[in-house]
Design a protein around this motif. Structure first.
Motif, PDB file in Angstrom:
ATOM      1  N   GLY A 246      -0.691  -8.204   8.155  1.00  0.00           N
ATOM      2  CA  GLY A 246       0.359  -7.250   8.461  1.00  0.00           C
ATOM      3  C   GLY A 246       1.120  -6.724   7.268  1.00  0.00           C
ATOM      4  N   MET A 247       0.625  -6.953   6.044  1.00  0.00           N
ATOM      5  CA  MET A 247       1.331  -6.500   4.845  1.00  0.00           C
ATOM      6  C   MET A 247       0.333  -5.957   3.826  1.00  0.00           C
ATOM      7  SD  MET A 247       4.188  -9.481   4.146  1.00  0.00           S
ATOM      8  CE  MET A 247       3.049 -10.850   4.291  1.00  0.00           C
ATOM      9  N   GLN A 248       0.815  -5.051   2.983  1.00  0.00           N
ATOM     10  CA  GLN A 248       0.005  -4.549   1.885  1.00  0.00           C
ATOM     11  C   GLN A 248       0.269  -5.414   0.646  1.00  0.00           C
ATOM     12  OE1 GLN A 248      -2.435  -1.996   1.960  1.00  0.00           O
ATOM     13  NE2 GLN A 248      -2.094  -2.461   4.129  1.00  0.00           N
ATOM     14  N   ARG A 249      -0.150  -6.650   0.747  1.00  0.00           N
ATOM     15  CA  ARG A 249      -0.004  -7.625  -0.326  1.00  0.00           C
ATOM     16  C   ARG A 249      -1.217  -8.536  -0.325  1.00  0.00           C
ATOM     17  NH1 ARG A 249       5.812  -8.886  -1.562  1.00  0.00           N
ATOM     18  NH2 ARG A 249       7.114  -7.482  -0.323  1.00  0.00           N
ATOM     19  N   TRP A 250      -1.479  -9.157  -1.468  1.00  0.00           N
ATOM     20  CA  TRP A 250      -2.485 -10.209  -1.545  1.00  0.00           C
ATOM     21  C   TRP A 250      -1.801 -11.556  -1.328  1.00  0.00           C
ATOM     22  CZ3 TRP A 250      -7.414  -8.797  -1.548  1.00  0.00           C
ATOM     23  CH2 TRP A 250      -7.774  -7.578  -2.106  1.00  0.00           C
ATOM     24  N   ALA A 251      -2.414 -12.407  -0.510  1.00  0.00           N
ATOM     25  CA  ALA A 251      -1.974 -13.793  -0.359  1.00  0.00           C
ATOM     26  C   ALA A 251      -2.880 -14.670  -1.215  1.00  0.00           C
ATOM     27  CB  ALA A 251      -2.042 -14.233   1.099  1.00  0.00           C
ATOM     28  N   VAL A 252      -2.283 -15.589  -1.949  1.00  0.00           N
ATOM     29  CA  VAL A 252      -3.027 -16.453  -2.867  1.00  0.00           C
ATOM     30  C   VAL A 252      -2.680 -17.905  -2.556  1.00  0.00           C
ATOM     31  CG1 VAL A 252      -3.500 -17.015  -5.288  1.00  0.00           C
ATOM     32  CG2 VAL A 252      -2.902 -14.662  -4.643  1.00  0.00           C
ATOM     33  N   SER A 253      -3.649 -18.685  -2.098  1.00  0.00           N
ATOM     34  CA  SER A 253      -3.436 -20.116  -1.870  1.00  0.00           C
ATOM     35  C   SER A 253      -4.245 -20.884  -2.907  1.00  0.00           C
ATOM     36  CB  SER A 253      -3.868 -20.521  -0.457  1.00  0.00           C
ATOM     37  OG  SER A 253      -5.264 -20.384  -0.284  1.00  0.00           O
TER      38      SER A 253
END
Length: 378
Positions: A246-253
């Motif tokens: 739901g966002m224009q971002r990268w998630a980094v785990s």
């Protein structure tokens, strides 16, 4: 490749199910001193770390692809000489003899692939009969016949996607990561050992985060040249990257240790950060670890507490998260307000049977969800 259907199943040891496909690679570790019985054949160096992602469904392609990591032997006649060629001349004969006596089973990780229409039957990426072209060979289920020999996935220069450094069979690192489709482009983000650290012991080799892209997973030459996003990272780091839900971002785990002043002290955990937008350079701009980087500590830890060996030690191995068919974050319908669903395995937690024949198989698998809220103008 084994599949589950419900979130509840993720909270327990994975139940037995039918193998969908397998390939003919060595699977059994040699018996060592003190063993009264051989290690189970599943505790081996066969293909691992599967990543499943949709084909070009926007172009009408019906296939999905599964990428795995296999291993190939390097310099079968003996272990690679870590010394530069210019230094070999002055070595004594005894030193040369010692090198020649080193184990020959030195390997490098390579990426292999399969494709499927229904996740029930699979075709393995192999070489054409002449040994040069690309072919997709059906896998015959039920263990009948000889399984296909996979061909390494190639980059735009025709070179196999292989890890930087050779190592003994059970100490190889590199190429584990994730694949995410954004704007009809495949983004393969993974860690690999820094080439300048190849001369160090495998457990001391630092890593870096790399990016490769592709427009067509069925092509003979799949991935672009590698681009370094971040370095150095601690030895053995595992990083997953996907577009946030739901966002224009990268998630980094990524794997990490809690800081010494955190609750529970510096124990293994999983960390999570978001980029400010979809600029890929934003991934490298994140400060994943505090100094000294080799300690692997980060204030971005999630505080996971499940599992452990009962003495306060935890392990967070092989973490991954739920994605949609294009490799981007998603959640089950019963968790519409959550930002993601994370899974991991604890090698320190006791097995259901109480036997410790394997450090991996039979260990419990855990899951957790997380939420995200906007703070200020960020």
């Amino acid at each position: 490749l084994r599949t589950g259907r419900s979130p509840e199943a993720l909270a327990t040891t994975l139940p037995p199910s039918a193998d969908r496909f397998w390939v003919d690679l060595p699977e059994e570790r040699a018996r060592g001193r003190g063993w009264s019985e051989p290690l189970p054949t599943a505790e081996g160096i066969g293909p691992r770390d599967p990543i499943a992602v949709s084909g070009r469904d926007w172009a009408g392609e019906a296939y999905s692809y599964v990428f795995l990591l296999g291993q190939e032997r390097v310099n079968v006649g003996g272990a690679p000489d870590p010394e530069p060629a210019g230094r070999r001349r002055g070595r004594r004969k005894s030193e040369r003899d010692e090198t020649a006596d080193q184990p020959a089973d030195i390997r490098r990780r390579v990426q292999i692939a399969a494709r499927t229409l229904d996740f029930q039957t699979f075709e393995i990426r192999t070489r054409s009969p002449d040994g040069y072209g690309l072919a997709w060979t059906p896998f015959t289920p039920g263990g009948r016949g000889t399984p296909p020999t996979p061909a390494p996935v190639a980059d735009e220069a025709g070179k196999p996607i292989a890890s930087s450094c050779p190592a003994p069979a059970f100490e190889t690192h590199g190429l584990a990561g994730s694949i995410s489709i954004v704007d009809r482009t495949y983004h393969y983000v993974y860690t690999d050992v820094l080439p300048e650290d190849c001369g160090l012991a495998p457990e001391k080799r630092r890593t870096a985060l790399y990016l490769r892209t592709s427009q067509d997973l069925s092509a003979a030459k799949v991935w672009s040249a590698a681009k370094k996003l971040a370095a150095p990272l601690p030895p053995g780091s595992v990083v997953r990257v996907a577009r946030a839900k739901g966002m224009q971002r990268w998630a980094v785990s990524y794997t990490c240790q809690r800081p010494a002043n955190a609750p529970g002290g510096p124990v293994a955990d999983i960390c999570l950060q978001y980029t400010p937008d979809m600029d890929l350079d934003g991934i490298g701009a994140l400060t994943l670890y505090a100094d000294p980087v080799e300690a692997g500590r980060s204030p971005a830890y999630l505080g996971l507490r499940s599992g452990g060996d009962g003495t306060g030690r935890y392990d967070r191995s092989a973490h991954f998260w739920m994605t949609d068919a294009q490799g981007n974050l998603d959640t089950p319908a019963i968790y519409p307000g959550k930002a993601g669903l994370l899974t991991w395995l604890d090698r320190l937690a006791p097995t259901a049977s109480g036997r410790d024949a394997s450090t991996l198989y039979g260990r419990p698998v855990y899951w957790a969800t997380w939420t995200v809220r906007r703070i200020g103008a960020q």
